[in-house]
Write a protein that holds these residues in place. Structure first.
Motif, PDB file in Angstrom:
ATOM      1  N   THR A  43       0.841  -1.190   0.000  1.00 54.57           N
ATOM      2  CA  THR A  43       0.000   0.000   0.000  1.00 54.57           C
ATOM      3  C   THR A  43       0.878   1.243   0.000  1.00 54.57           C
ATOM      4  OG1 THR A  43      -1.730  -1.133   1.249  1.00 54.57           O
ATOM      5  CG2 THR A  43      -1.797   1.268   1.227  1.00 54.57           C
ATOM      6  N   LEU A  44       0.678   2.104  -0.978  1.00 53.47           N
ATOM      7  CA  LEU A  44       1.308   3.418  -1.012  1.00 53.47           C
ATOM      8  C   LEU A  44       0.237   4.417  -0.606  1.00 53.47           C
ATOM      9  CD1 LEU A  44       3.747   5.232  -1.713  1.00 53.47           C
ATOM     10  CD2 LEU A  44       2.822   5.383  -4.041  1.00 53.47           C
ATOM     11  N   ALA A  45       0.375   4.983   0.588  1.00 56.93           N
ATOM     12  CA  ALA A  45      -0.704   5.778   1.164  1.00 56.93           C
ATOM     13  C   ALA A  45      -0.247   7.197   1.452  1.00 56.93           C
ATOM     14  CB  ALA A  45      -1.201   5.133   2.461  1.00 56.93           C
ATOM     15  N   GLU A  46      -1.225   8.086   1.437  1.00 59.04           N
ATOM     16  CA  GLU A  46      -0.990   9.456   1.888  1.00 59.04           C
ATOM     17  C   GLU A  46      -2.152   9.870   2.777  1.00 59.04           C
ATOM     18  OE1 GLU A  46      -0.196  14.041   0.371  1.00 59.04           O
ATOM     19  OE2 GLU A  46      -0.405  12.438  -1.130  1.00 59.04           O
ATOM     20  N   ALA A  47      -1.816  10.437   3.914  1.00 62.02           N
ATOM     21  CA  ALA A  47      -2.822  10.968   4.832  1.00 62.02           C
ATOM     22  C   ALA A  47      -2.949  12.464   4.600  1.00 62.02           C
ATOM     23  CB  ALA A  47      -2.420  10.689   6.284  1.00 62.02           C
ATOM     24  N   GLY A  48      -4.161  12.922   4.345  1.00 61.24           N
ATOM     25  CA  GLY A  48      -4.388  14.332   4.052  1.00 61.24           C
ATOM     26  C   GLY A  48      -3.766  14.739   2.736  1.00 61.24           C
ATOM     27  N   PRO A  49      -4.192  14.146   1.611  1.00 60.51           N
ATOM     28  CA  PRO A  49      -3.499  14.357   0.338  1.00 60.51           C
ATOM     29  C   PRO A  49      -3.825  15.641  -0.409  1.00 60.51           C
ATOM     30  CG  PRO A  49      -5.247  12.744   0.080  1.00 60.51           C
ATOM     31  CD  PRO A  49      -5.217  13.093   1.526  1.00 60.51           C
ATOM     32  N   GLY A  50      -4.609  16.546   0.162  1.00 60.10           N
ATOM     33  CA  GLY A  50      -4.838  17.836  -0.483  1.00 60.10           C
ATOM     34  C   GLY A  50      -5.424  17.700  -1.871  1.00 60.10           C
ATOM     35  N   ARG A  51      -4.759  18.280  -2.851  1.00 64.77           N
ATOM     36  CA  ARG A  51      -5.209  18.188  -4.252  1.00 64.77           C
ATOM     37  C   ARG A  51      -4.738  16.911  -4.934  1.00 64.77           C
ATOM     38  NH1 ARG A  51      -3.257  24.126  -6.327  1.00 64.77           N
ATOM     39  NH2 ARG A  51      -5.124  25.354  -5.795  1.00 64.77           N
ATOM     40  N   GLY A  52      -3.937  16.099  -4.246  1.00 64.39           N
ATOM     41  CA  GLY A  52      -3.327  14.940  -4.885  1.00 64.39           C
ATOM     42  C   GLY A  52      -1.999  15.250  -5.542  1.00 64.39           C
ATOM     43  N   THR A  53      -1.488  16.470  -5.315  1.00 63.41           N
ATOM     44  CA  THR A  53      -0.250  16.898  -5.977  1.00 63.41           C
ATOM     45  C   THR A  53       0.932  16.037  -5.568  1.00 63.41           C
ATOM     46  OG1 THR A  53      -1.077  19.168  -6.065  1.00 63.41           O
ATOM     47  CG2 THR A  53       1.298  18.849  -6.341  1.00 63.41           C
ATOM     48  N   MET A  54       1.104  15.815  -4.257  1.00 63.13           N
ATOM     49  CA  MET A  54       2.272  15.051  -3.812  1.00 63.13           C
ATOM     50  C   MET A  54       2.193  13.604  -4.262  1.00 63.13           C
ATOM     51  SD  MET A  54       4.253  14.835  -0.191  1.00 63.13           S
ATOM     52  CE  MET A  54       2.954  14.140   0.806  1.00 63.13           C
ATOM     53  N   MET A  55       1.007  13.004  -4.197  1.00 65.22           N
ATOM     54  CA  MET A  55       0.893  11.617  -4.656  1.00 65.22           C
ATOM     55  C   MET A  55       1.225  11.518  -6.136  1.00 65.22           C
ATOM     56  SD  MET A  55       0.469   8.450  -4.079  1.00 65.22           S
ATOM     57  CE  MET A  55      -0.122   8.373  -2.387  1.00 65.22           C
ATOM     58  N   ALA A  56       0.774  12.480  -6.934  1.00 59.51           N
ATOM     59  CA  ALA A  56       1.112  12.463  -8.360  1.00 59.51           C
ATOM     60  C   ALA A  56       2.619  12.548  -8.560  1.00 59.51           C
ATOM     61  CB  ALA A  56       0.411  13.620  -9.079  1.00 59.51           C
ATOM     62  N   ASP A  57       3.293  13.420  -7.796  1.00 56.17           N
ATOM     63  CA  ASP A  57       4.746  13.552  -7.912  1.00 56.17           C
ATOM     64  C   ASP A  57       5.461  12.300  -7.421  1.00 56.17           C
ATOM     65  OD1 ASP A  57       4.473  16.091  -8.976  1.00 56.17           O
ATOM     66  OD2 ASP A  57       4.707  17.103  -7.041  1.00 56.17           O
ATOM     67  N   MET A  58       4.969  11.681  -6.344  1.00 54.35           N
ATOM     68  CA  MET A  58       5.591  10.453  -5.846  1.00 54.35           C
ATOM     69  C   MET A  58       5.445   9.323  -6.858  1.00 54.35           C
ATOM     70  SD  MET A  58       5.070  10.223  -1.710  1.00 54.35           S
ATOM     71  CE  MET A  58       3.300   9.943  -1.770  1.00 54.35           C
ATOM     72  N   LEU A  59       4.264   9.202  -7.446  1.00 53.52           N
ATOM     73  CA  LEU A  59       4.055   8.138  -8.431  1.00 53.52           C
ATOM     74  C   LEU A  59       4.962   8.321  -9.647  1.00 53.52           C
ATOM     75  CD1 LEU A  59       0.164   7.834  -8.238  1.00 53.52           C
ATOM     76  CD2 LEU A  59       1.829   6.090  -7.557  1.00 53.52           C
ATOM     77  N   ARG A  60       5.127   9.566 -10.064  1.00 54.15           N
ATOM     78  CA  ARG A  60       6.032   9.810 -11.198  1.00 54.15           C
ATOM     79  C   ARG A  60       7.464   9.430 -10.828  1.00 54.15           C
ATOM     80  NH1 ARG A  60       4.932  14.602 -11.717  1.00 54.15           N
ATOM     81  NH2 ARG A  60       6.714  15.538 -10.653  1.00 54.15           N
ATOM     82  N   ALA A  61       7.877   9.743  -9.592  1.00 59.64           N
ATOM     83  CA  ALA A  61       9.250   9.462  -9.183  1.00 59.64           C
ATOM     84  C   ALA A  61       9.516   7.970  -9.060  1.00 59.64           C
ATOM     85  CB  ALA A  61       9.543  10.154  -7.841  1.00 59.64           C
ATOM     86  N   ILE A  62       8.552   7.214  -8.520  1.00 59.68           N
ATOM     87  CA  ILE A  62       8.829   5.794  -8.290  1.00 59.68           C
ATOM     88  C   ILE A  62       8.767   4.978  -9.577  1.00 59.68           C
ATOM     89  CG2 ILE A  62       7.974   5.978  -5.929  1.00 59.68           C
ATOM     90  CD1 ILE A  62       5.535   4.314  -6.814  1.00 59.68           C
ATOM     91  N   ARG A  63       8.310   5.575 -10.664  1.00 62.67           N
ATOM     92  CA  ARG A  63       8.287   4.838 -11.934  1.00 62.67           C
ATOM     93  C   ARG A  63       9.695   4.510 -12.426  1.00 62.67           C
ATOM     94  NH1 ARG A  63       3.965   8.646 -13.470  1.00 62.67           N
ATOM     95  NH2 ARG A  63       1.975   7.608 -13.014  1.00 62.67           N
ATOM     96  N   VAL A  64      10.706   5.219 -11.918  1.00 63.07           N
ATOM     97  CA  VAL A  64      12.077   4.921 -12.321  1.00 63.07           C
ATOM     98  C   VAL A  64      12.634   3.728 -11.549  1.00 63.07           C
ATOM     99  CG1 VAL A  64      12.441   7.363 -12.832  1.00 63.07           C
ATOM    100  CG2 VAL A  64      13.214   6.444 -10.638  1.00 63.07           C
ATOM    101  N   VAL A  65      11.909   3.241 -10.536  1.00 65.07           N
ATOM    102  CA  VAL A  65      12.359   2.120  -9.710  1.00 65.07           C
ATOM    103  C   VAL A  65      11.724   0.842 -10.268  1.00 65.07           C
ATOM    104  CG1 VAL A  65      12.476   1.171  -7.390  1.00 65.07           C
ATOM    105  CG2 VAL A  65      12.483   3.655  -7.719  1.00 65.07           C
ATOM    106  N   PRO A  66      12.504  -0.067 -10.818  1.00 65.85           N
ATOM    107  CA  PRO A  66      11.923  -1.253 -11.457  1.00 65.85           C
ATOM    108  C   PRO A  66      10.973  -2.015 -10.528  1.00 65.85           C
ATOM    109  CG  PRO A  66      14.262  -1.111 -11.947  1.00 65.85           C
ATOM    110  CD  PRO A  66      13.977  -0.041 -10.928  1.00 65.85           C
ATOM    111  N   GLY A  67       9.758  -2.230 -11.016  1.00 64.98           N
ATOM    112  CA  GLY A  67       8.779  -3.039 -10.309  1.00 64.98           C
ATOM    113  C   GLY A  67       7.962  -2.329  -9.256  1.00 64.98           C
ATOM    114  N   MET A  68       8.357  -1.133  -8.853  1.00 59.53           N
ATOM    115  CA  MET A  68       7.685  -0.517  -7.709  1.00 59.53           C
ATOM    116  C   MET A  68       6.301  -0.004  -8.060  1.00 59.53           C
ATOM    117  SD  MET A  68       9.026   2.393  -5.040  1.00 59.53           S
ATOM    118  CE  MET A  68       8.116   2.665  -3.504  1.00 59.53           C
ATOM    119  N   ALA A  69       6.189   0.720  -9.164  1.00 57.29           N
ATOM    120  CA  ALA A  69       4.896   1.312  -9.513  1.00 57.29           C
ATOM    121  C   ALA A  69       3.834   0.243  -9.717  1.00 57.29           C
ATOM    122  CB  ALA A  69       5.043   2.185 -10.753  1.00 57.29           C
ATOM    123  N   ASN A  70       4.209  -0.874 -10.328  1.00 57.55           N
ATOM    124  CA  ASN A  70       3.245  -1.942 -10.555  1.00 57.55           C
ATOM    125  C   ASN A  70       2.824  -2.633  -9.271  1.00 57.55           C
ATOM    126  OD1 ASN A  70       3.211  -1.530 -13.327  1.00 57.55           O
ATOM    127  ND2 ASN A  70       4.840  -3.023 -13.719  1.00 57.55           N
TER     128      ASN A  70
END
Length: 352
Positions: free
Chosen positions: A80-107
């Motif tokens: 589970t990749l979770a965020e408490a109090g995610p506001g507009r979803g900005t940070m989660m969007a940025d985190m998801l973009r960043a972890i896509r460079v890590v093999p296997g993590m985003a999936n």
């Protein structure tokens, strides 16, 4: 008088003064007139700006810190990749973009957002697409948990107590001359020392939430990073309101201003340890981001044409900006490597 002020005044006339915790909960979460139920409070057009809204590098670095913790713990999947109090979803969007460079993590990641506001939930869906929204941290799936909470705990309802002759008295919201006013309730006993006039704050919900998060991490693996303004074993009145990017009296515009209080990280760390996890030593946000390579990231972005990257770096990390006002702790399982940028808290040695 705002519509919500009239509702609160009617309640006080009927049942007597209310605690600050009740006042905060009504003001922030009333289904029709509550602050988070009626507006998007973030950014230049709102009332305040959080770190993820300042620049993408904040969320990227947070995501990569969790990614390294995920790698260090053997790449558990699914998680589970979770965020408490995610506001507009900005940070989660940025985190998801960043972890896509890590093999296997985003999936392997299954996103969960802990959000009480229906209005903000819709904004988050618009930004991120279909996501799993949860009402409480205890609702999270029974999987390894990697969680971010930025400016979440400061909005949880607090109670305040003022030192008076014979003990402490709880500060309450009542009526005077037709308006909302702070007053004192009957004397109560607290296991705290203090001088006459001293004010202490208690946020009962925060340690309970951290204990639930830490218990999941201790049992299933994962990590949590908690960032907020505050300190350690705080003393004093930190209850505050922000409206149109300016401070104001928290009783002036119920439902139309953001209400927060500084976070006391000491009981949060104690709750994590009590749950069987490791808690980090408290660090300043700026020092933590710099340790993760924020300066180098800003330089690369600036070289690629991002004209705001250097100014954003200063705002996020400089001691005179957000760098020292905001603090961070992390939680991870016993036996796992520390979350990047953190050291384990030696409770009695570091914060006796």
């Amino acid at each position: 008088m705002t519509p919500l002020a009239a509702i609160i005044a009617q309640r006080i006339r009927a049942t007597g003064p209310i605690t600050l915790a009740d006042y905060m909960e009504i003001c922030l979460l009333h289904p029709r007139h509550g602050y988070y139920a009626t507006r998007d409070p973030f950014g230049a057009g709102g009332d305040f700006t959080t770190a993820p809204e300042i620049h993408q590098m904040f969320g990227e670095l947070c995501g990569l810190a969790l990614a390294q913790a995920w790698i260090d713990q053997g790449r558990p999947a699914p998680f589970t990749l979770a965020e408490a109090g995610p506001g507009r979803g900005t940070m989660m969007a940025d985190m998801l973009r960043a972890i896509r460079v890590v093999p296997g993590m985003a999936n392997a990641a299954q996103v969960a957002l802990i959000e009480a506001s229906p209005h903000l939930r819709q904004i988050q869906r618009d930004r991120l697409g279909p996501v799993n929204h949860l009402d409480h941290v205890g609702d999270m799936p029974d999987k390894p948990l990697f969680l971010m909470a930025n400016e979440f705990f400061d909005a949880l309802p607090i109670r305040q107590y003022q030192r008076v002759e014979g003990g402490w008295a709880e500060r309450v919201v009542g009526l005077s001359d037709g308006g909302l006013r702070l007053g004192l309730g009957p004397a109560v006993q607290l296991s705290r020392d203090g001088r006459p006039g001293d004010v202490v704050e208690d946020c009962p919900a925060a340690p309970a939430m951290v204990e639930a998060i830490a218990r999941r991490i201790a049992a299933r693996g994962g990590a949590a990073i908690l960032i907020d303004y505050g300190g350690w074993n705080g003393l004093g009145d930190t209850f505050q309101a922000v409206r149109n990017h300016a401070p104001e009296n928290p009783l002036d515009h119920p439902g139309e201003a953001d209400l927060t209080a500084h976070v006391d990280f000491a009981p949060l760390a104690a709750a994590a340890i009590r749950a069987g996890a490791v808690a980090a030593r408290l660090v300043c946000q700026g020092d933590w981001l710099v340790s993760l390579g924020a300066a180098q990231r800003a330089e690369r972005l600036a070289a690629a044409g991002d004209a705001g990257a250097v100014a954003a770096l200063r705002r996020l990390t400089h001691p005179d900006e957000m760098g020292h006002l905001f603090k961070a702790i992390a939680i991870w399982p016993k036996g796992a490597p520390p979350v990047p940028g953190f050291d384990a808290l030696r409770l009695h040695a570091d914060h006796a």
